[in-house]
Design a protein around this motif. Structure first.
Motif, mmCIF file in Angstrom:
data_model
loop_
_atom_site.group_PDB
_atom_site.id
_atom_site.type_symbol
_atom_site.label_atom_id
_atom_site.label_comp_id
_atom_site.label_asym_id
_atom_site.label_seq_id
_atom_site.Cartn_x
_atom_site.Cartn_y
_atom_site.Cartn_z
ATOM 1 N N GLN A 294 20.569 -25.785 14.186
ATOM 2 C CA GLN A 294 20.464 -25.650 12.727
ATOM 3 C C GLN A 294 20.104 -24.206 12.410
ATOM 4 O OE1 GLN A 294 21.331 -27.769 10.618
ATOM 5 N NE2 GLN A 294 20.969 -29.854 11.325
ATOM 6 N N PRO A 295 20.995 -23.485 11.748
ATOM 7 C CA PRO A 295 20.745 -22.056 11.536
ATOM 8 C C PRO A 295 19.459 -21.778 10.770
ATOM 9 C CG PRO A 295 22.661 -22.810 10.253
ATOM 10 C CD PRO A 295 22.278 -23.927 11.175
ATOM 11 N N ASN A 296 18.632 -20.896 11.316
ATOM 12 C CA ASN A 296 17.411 -20.410 10.644
ATOM 13 C C ASN A 296 16.479 -21.522 10.176
ATOM 14 O OD1 ASN A 296 18.261 -17.733 10.930
ATOM 15 N ND2 ASN A 296 19.516 -17.873 9.078
ATOM 16 N N ILE A 314 22.638 -21.550 18.915
ATOM 17 C CA ILE A 314 23.655 -20.500 18.699
ATOM 18 C C ILE A 314 24.538 -21.036 17.581
ATOM 19 C CG2 ILE A 314 25.570 -19.187 19.710
ATOM 20 C CD1 ILE A 314 24.276 -19.548 22.439
ATOM 21 N N ASN A 315 24.230 -20.624 16.364
ATOM 22 C CA ASN A 315 24.868 -21.216 15.193
ATOM 23 C C ASN A 315 25.705 -20.182 14.447
ATOM 24 O OD1 ASN A 315 23.083 -23.678 15.458
ATOM 25 N ND2 ASN A 315 21.510 -22.147 15.013
ATOM 26 N N PRO A 316 26.966 -20.479 14.242
ATOM 27 C CA PRO A 316 27.794 -19.545 13.486
ATOM 28 C C PRO A 316 27.535 -19.693 11.978
ATOM 29 C CG PRO A 316 29.110 -21.375 14.374
ATOM 30 C CD PRO A 316 27.689 -21.669 14.682
ATOM 31 N N VAL A 317 27.310 -18.578 11.309
ATOM 32 C CA VAL A 317 27.209 -18.604 9.845
ATOM 33 C C VAL A 317 28.200 -17.586 9.282
ATOM 34 C CG1 VAL A 317 24.789 -19.357 9.748
ATOM 35 C CG2 VAL A 317 25.306 -16.924 9.748
ATOM 36 N N GLU A 318 28.688 -17.879 8.110
ATOM 37 C CA GLU A 318 29.708 -17.036 7.487
ATOM 38 C C GLU A 318 29.208 -15.608 7.320
ATOM 39 O OE1 GLU A 318 32.344 -16.796 3.418
ATOM 40 O OE2 GLU A 318 30.272 -17.498 3.435
ATOM 41 N N PRO A 323 34.219 -8.901 11.763
ATOM 42 C CA PRO A 323 35.670 -9.014 11.939
ATOM 43 C C PRO A 323 36.113 -10.472 12.114
ATOM 44 C CG PRO A 323 34.714 -7.418 13.496
ATOM 45 C CD PRO A 323 33.577 -8.054 12.762
ATOM 46 N N ARG A 324 35.219 -11.309 12.686
ATOM 47 C CA ARG A 324 35.580 -12.713 12.889
ATOM 48 C C ARG A 324 35.284 -13.573 11.652
ATOM 49 N NH1 ARG A 324 32.102 -13.652 18.259
ATOM 50 N NH2 ARG A 324 30.613 -12.691 16.825
ATOM 51 N N GLY A 325 34.602 -13.010 10.669
ATOM 52 C CA GLY A 325 34.282 -13.769 9.458
ATOM 53 C C GLY A 325 32.997 -14.572 9.582
ATOM 54 N N TYR A 326 32.409 -14.521 10.745
ATOM 55 C CA TYR A 326 31.114 -15.206 10.920
ATOM 56 C C TYR A 326 30.285 -14.422 11.925
ATOM 57 C CZ TYR A 326 32.806 -16.932 15.436
ATOM 58 O OH TYR A 326 33.273 -17.000 16.715
ATOM 59 N N ARG A 327 28.999 -14.755 11.942
ATOM 60 C CA ARG A 327 28.137 -14.192 12.990
ATOM 61 C C ARG A 327 27.254 -15.310 13.526
ATOM 62 N NH1 ARG A 327 22.980 -13.168 10.753
ATOM 63 N NH2 ARG A 327 23.046 -13.465 8.511
ATOM 64 N N LEU A 328 26.580 -15.048 14.637
ATOM 65 C CA LEU A 328 25.760 -16.086 15.269
ATOM 66 C C LEU A 328 24.281 -15.885 14.946
ATOM 67 C CD1 LEU A 328 27.505 -16.113 18.782
ATOM 68 C CD2 LEU A 328 27.885 -17.686 16.857
ATOM 69 N N VAL A 329 23.610 -16.974 14.592
ATOM 70 C CA VAL A 329 22.150 -16.918 14.401
ATOM 71 C C VAL A 329 21.523 -18.081 15.171
ATOM 72 C CG1 VAL A 329 22.343 -15.870 12.102
ATOM 73 C CG2 VAL A 329 22.086 -18.359 12.300
ATOM 74 N N GLY A 330 20.232 -17.987 15.395
ATOM 75 C CA GLY A 330 19.533 -19.039 16.129
ATOM 76 C C GLY A 330 19.027 -20.145 15.220
ATOM 77 N N ASP A 331 18.234 -21.038 15.815
ATOM 78 C CA ASP A 331 17.554 -22.079 15.023
ATOM 79 C C ASP A 331 16.350 -21.486 14.293
ATOM 80 O OD1 ASP A 331 19.251 -23.904 16.189
ATOM 81 O OD2 ASP A 331 17.767 -24.682 17.601
ATOM 82 N N VAL A 332 15.885 -20.347 14.811
ATOM 83 C CA VAL A 332 14.668 -19.735 14.272
ATOM 84 C C VAL A 332 15.076 -18.515 13.449
ATOM 85 C CG1 VAL A 332 12.470 -18.633 14.894
ATOM 86 C CG2 VAL A 332 13.383 -20.495 16.314
ATOM 87 N N CYS A 333 14.479 -18.373 12.286
ATOM 88 C CA CYS A 333 14.750 -17.226 11.433
ATOM 89 C C CYS A 333 14.164 -15.979 12.094
ATOM 90 C CB CYS A 333 14.103 -17.465 10.065
ATOM 91 S SG CYS A 333 14.347 -16.082 8.973
ATOM 92 N N VAL A 351 18.834 -16.717 25.211
ATOM 93 C CA VAL A 351 19.035 -17.810 26.179
ATOM 94 C C VAL A 351 20.484 -17.864 26.659
ATOM 95 C CG1 VAL A 351 18.911 -20.324 26.505
ATOM 96 C CG2 VAL A 351 17.144 -19.143 25.175
ATOM 97 N N GLY A 352 21.427 -17.546 25.776
ATOM 98 C CA GLY A 352 22.844 -17.672 26.098
ATOM 99 C C GLY A 352 23.232 -17.154 27.477
ATOM 100 N N PRO A 353 22.975 -15.858 27.744
ATOM 101 C CA PRO A 353 23.395 -15.311 29.044
ATOM 102 C C PRO A 353 22.690 -15.975 30.225
ATOM 103 C CG PRO A 353 22.687 -13.567 27.518
ATOM 104 C CD PRO A 353 22.334 -14.858 26.874
#
Lengths: 374, 374
Positions: A294-296, A314-318, A323-333, A351-353
């Motif tokens: 859940q983003p932020n 790892i949540n995509p938000v607009e 360039p992709r139209g979205y970016r990634l944010v975490g569950d935590v703001c 955590v991703g890598p």
């Protein structure tokens, strides 16, 4: 109507309206089409509801009114005074270097190269990307990578036949079935067919049972939660005696993360979609591991001063600026967290890598165990 | 010297000096021989330290000064206003009646009688008593009871041979190895030899793994934690969304109890020997399950008004007024708990009778499953 609905909502639900956690709810109202807004408003913060990306998909396919062009501020990588950024990229690089050295040592000493087999079924682009990344990662550390790609309409029997082949293949030390499988297959049957000695994902119930039990040792620890704990260890963050809160109780992350923290003598609470007042409980935590998608969701005011935050989301938000139209944010703001936490993982690059690094590590562990190589 | 040690102790440690939770620490000082007192004082409240009974044994075998004759007030079975006593005897009687009816229906319908085999090794009196009680309980509901009693110096192979025989015996639906085994045997090897379909104790890691995982079902749920949850269910106490604290993290009770509560959508915290400020965390709980084996550890002041308490502890404390010289108390100070809790299990007569009832139920479930009898 959106305003009326919003005003009857608790502050917990309200935050889903914002995809930059610093923005106000009135700004947020302008960001979302009304249908999307309503869906958010009636969703408990910890329910595994549709992600915002799915919300966007819904929006575009349903020909809802176009979104206004609002600039989303990028998550700043600056931190509050003394807040440490837990750099998953750097740590995973270090671990991969260690694995490379061990793989090389093993090959020289006994002529064995660890091998990871991946089974991919169907044409999902995200799955294909994950499999490609795993293959690349194997190559980068010298692990052999085997792959079978089956058509979407393959039968369960075909998948089982390939698993059986890899189970018997002495050059394969780890088997990974890329999820999700097509809906006509029984995921449980397929996963159970993987020999426990090659279950490098660590999802077999026998592995989970051993993880839960004192005095038992799992053959493999699931990769993502193992990566979370490794980040704490490598940053010298002690776990013993600490209050830890795990947000989310999935079989893949939340539940095994809670078991791992408890094995290390933390006092663990698992917060989930049915938890009342999650922020009160989260605020007590010295260590927070969030894995809800859940983003932020976790705001700065939910965080105890000095807490350590491991953000698995790892949540995509607009983001029209990307360039992709979205970016990634975490569950935590992130922007708020760095003001109160003592250490925090960024998204991406936290955590991703670590997940792939742990998969490589599990494959190496498996090969070493099978060949009694210390 | 004892006084000096006592004064440097926290109030948490102090309570171990008292075996009636109402008595003062100065009274308590008079109850224990100095050696015994020291052992208590340096023990964290949640560590599985020696029980008071062991302390008495130590005392008598070491010819320490005789204990003064102090009267221990009996735990009153009266309760505070509106506090409900959760009567395990009555519930277990009801469950046994249900099992009796089902066993009889099964016998009439398909001619099958459920069978439980118990393996006892050695001459421990307590183990012999437990096995005798299980046998009696089986008889009372019409379940066949088989037993093998091996000598203390039997080999592990002999035990494994008997397990193998019961594994293959179609008249046996449940196998129980009475613990502890003699020290020359590997408990894990022996327990792992029981076929998972007959593991009515539910201690196999595959069962525990399934218990931990969402979407999976264990074949058997361990008897004591299952009994705790059954007591809540049969008293109409809702679990969903409640804050629950489990005190103790043993494989047999604490850990599976926490997993069961989480399966029922409680928000669960496990408190254990490494937890700092356990009373603060316990005070937040709507439901407390205590399984640490420390007499009267949880005081009234640790309990939230209206909480529900399931006390798994069965701790012998000295009582010269009792014909046996001791009486049984729980982990929770009953006299204080009834003043604040909304419901509480007494000791004895709470969880104790439920454990055997759940063993009988698991044996019935196993027989039904093996014969596809609904």
């Amino acid at each position: 109507m959106a305003s009326a609905a919003a005003s009857s909502c608790s502050s917990i639900s309200m935050m889903f309206l914002t995809h930059s956690c610093a923005s106000t709810s009135s700004t947020a109202h302008r960001l979302l089409p009304p249908g999307c807004l309503r869906r958010r408003l009636h969703c408990h913060p910890l329910q595994r509801g549709p992600t915002y990306l799915r919300c966007l998909t819904f929006h575009s396919s349903a020909a809802a009114p176009s979104l206004p062009h609002v600039v989303f501020p990028h998550a700043s990588l600056t931190t509050g005074t003394n807040t440490k950024v837990i750099d998953g990229k750097a740590v995973s690089k270090q671990i991969r270097d260690e694995i490379t050295a061990e793989v090389s040592r093993m090959k020289e000493a006994i002529g064995v190269i660890p091998g990871l087999a991946v089974i991919l079924v169907g044409d999902r682009k995200d799955s294909a990307t994950y499999v490609r990344n795993k293959k690349k990662a194997c190559e980068s550390v010298g692990i052999n990578s085997l792959e079978v790609h089956l058509a979407e309409d393959s039968t369960e029997e075909e998948v089982l036949k390939h698993i059986s082949g890899y189970n018997d293949d002495p050059s394969v030390h780890g088997i990974l079935v890329q999820l999700p499988l097509p809906s006509h297959m029984n995921e449980q049957n397929v996963l159970n067919a993987v020999r426990i000695e090659k279950d490098v994902d660590g999802f077999h119930p026998l592995n989970i049972g051993r993880l839960a039990m004192r005095g038992r040792e799992p053959l493999f620890v699931p990769c993502t939660p193992k990566g979370c704990i490794e980040l704490l260890h490598r940053h010298g963050i002690s776990i013993k005696g600490k209050r830890a809160v795990v947000i989310g109780r999935s079989n893949i992350v939340g539940m095994p993360a809670a078991l791992l923290l408890q094995r290390e003598d933390a006092t663990v609470t698992v917060v989930h979609s049915r938890t009342n007042n999650p922020e009160e409980i989260i605020k007590q935590a010295d260590i927070i591991i969030s894995a809800v998608g859940q983003p932020n969701m976790v705001r700065g005011s939910w965080i105890k001063t000095g807490a350590v935050i491991i953000d698995v989301g790892i949540n995509p938000v607009e983001d029209p600026n990307s360039p992709r139209g979205y970016r990634l944010v975490g569950d935590v703001c992130y922007e708020e967290a760095v003001e109160v936490a003592s250490a925090v993982t960024p998204v991406p690059g936290g955590v991703g890598p670590m997940t792939i690094a742990m998969l490589l590590q599990n494959t190496l562990i498996s090969a070493k165990r099978m060949h009694n190589f210390e």
